[in-house]
Design an enzyme around this catalytic site. Structure first.
Site, short mmCIF file in Angstrom:
data_model
loop_
_atom_site.label_atom_id
_atom_site.label_comp_id
_atom_site.label_asym_id
_atom_site.label_seq_id
_atom_site.Cartn_x
_atom_site.Cartn_y
_atom_site.Cartn_z
N HIS A 1 9.81 73.43 42.34
CA HIS A 1 8.34 73.45 42.30
C HIS A 1 7.82 72.43 41.28
O HIS A 1 6.82 71.73 41.54
CB HIS A 1 7.83 74.83 41.86
CG HIS A 1 8.18 75.95 42.76
ND1 HIS A 1 9.10 76.91 42.43
CD2 HIS A 1 7.72 76.27 43.99
CE1 HIS A 1 9.20 77.79 43.40
NE2 HIS A 1 8.38 77.42 44.38
N SER B 1 15.94 77.67 44.86
CA SER B 1 15.11 78.58 45.63
C SER B 1 14.84 79.81 44.78
O SER B 1 15.73 80.25 44.04
CB SER B 1 15.84 79.00 46.91
OG SER B 1 15.23 80.14 47.47
#
Ligand code: PAF
Length: 279
Positions: free
Chosen positions: A35, A183
């Site tokens: 991210h 993830s």
């Protein structure tokens, strides 16, 4: 950094800065380096950066992990503040889906195979929330990770079909040192599963090496990925695919490009990974 769950406040900030380019990173929180790489690219390419943190219930099937989905808002906000993000949208469910909510965005083709075959309602939830977020934030550019390869295809298609006035930017997968794609779901893995999860990257690399040696038969490339996963006792294959990168149709023969992708269960945790050929 302004943090708000209020749509009117987002609009006020956007109108006040309407001459500036805004980059937008939609997330479901529990942020990791993947991210943050999107945030950094958004900051580098825009005058202002907005991030949303919202675990969107409509993209989870009733059987999936919505209530267990990992969350840590405090940590997420301090990571985003350290990255120099300007605005964080943290809506609640009633803000995004009030009682009388009744609209859905459905794509008829690219949502069907791969993830869509295993998770038939998933992409309607993703497309609907992303369309809403685009309308609220109105960014010049929106950033998504290649890790969710089919999601990228779906969002690009939706942006074209519905004429959203923004560019979709897809950023490379960020991996751990041993190749595992980052993830939020990796947090569910126990140490043995975490070790076994490297099989996904190995499977992709095995098929990629065969491609680089001249293998062009889609079935042969799929078989190599399946065999690598089958050799890992803790892993259970959901699918191994060699598909066209835009239509996502399975390829008998790889002529130019292909998207290699995998979904694999490690216990209850379902992991996905992919690689674009040629790399
Ligand atoms: O990729 C995700 O985290 C989600 O699918 C997204 C794009 C934030 C929509 O909820």
């Amino acid at each position: 950094m302004i943090v708000t769950e209020n749509i009117a406040e987002i609009r006020r900030i956007r109108w006040a800065d309407s001459g500036l380019s805004w980059g937008f990173v939609p997330t479901m929180g529990f942020l990791h380096e993947g991210h943050l790489s999107l945030v950094r690219q958004a900051r580098a390419e825009n005058e202002r950066t907005a991030v949303s943190i919202y675990v969107n219930p409509t993209q989870f099937a009733p059987t999936e992990d919505l209530s267990n989905y990992p969350r840590d808002m405090e940590r997420d906000l301090s990571l985003l503040a350290a990255e120099g993000v300007d605005l964080v949208f943290t809506p609640s469910d009633v803000v995004m889906y009030p009682d009388d909510f009744q609209t859905a965005v459905t794509l008829s083709q690219v949502t069907r195979p791969l993830e869509g075959a295993s998770r038939p309602t998933h992409f309607q939830g993703v497309a609907t929330i992303v369309a809403k977020l685009f309308n609220i934030v109105q960014p010049a550019r929106a950033y998504f990770g290649q890790k969710d390869a089919q999601q990228s295809v779906v969002i690009r298609q939706m942006v074209r079909d519905l004429n959203f006035n923004l560019d979709v930017v897809i950023c490379p997968i960020v991996r751990e040192a041993d190749g595992l794609a980052m993830s939020s779901r990796n947090a569910y893995l126990n140490p043995a599963q975490r070790q076994a999860a490297t099989a996904l990257y190995r499977a992709l690399q095995t098929a990629k090496s065969a491609f680089e040696r001249g293998e062009r038969d889609g079935r042969a490339l799929r078989r190599l990925m399946k065999e690598t996963i089958a050799a890992e006792p803790l892993a259970r294959l959901d699918y191994a695919s060699v598909a066209h990168p835009l239509t996502l149709a399975e390829l008998d023969v790889v002529e130019n490009e292909a998207l290699l992708s995998l979904a694999v269960f490690m216990g209850q945790t379902r992991l996905i990974d992919n690689l674009l050929l040629p790399e």
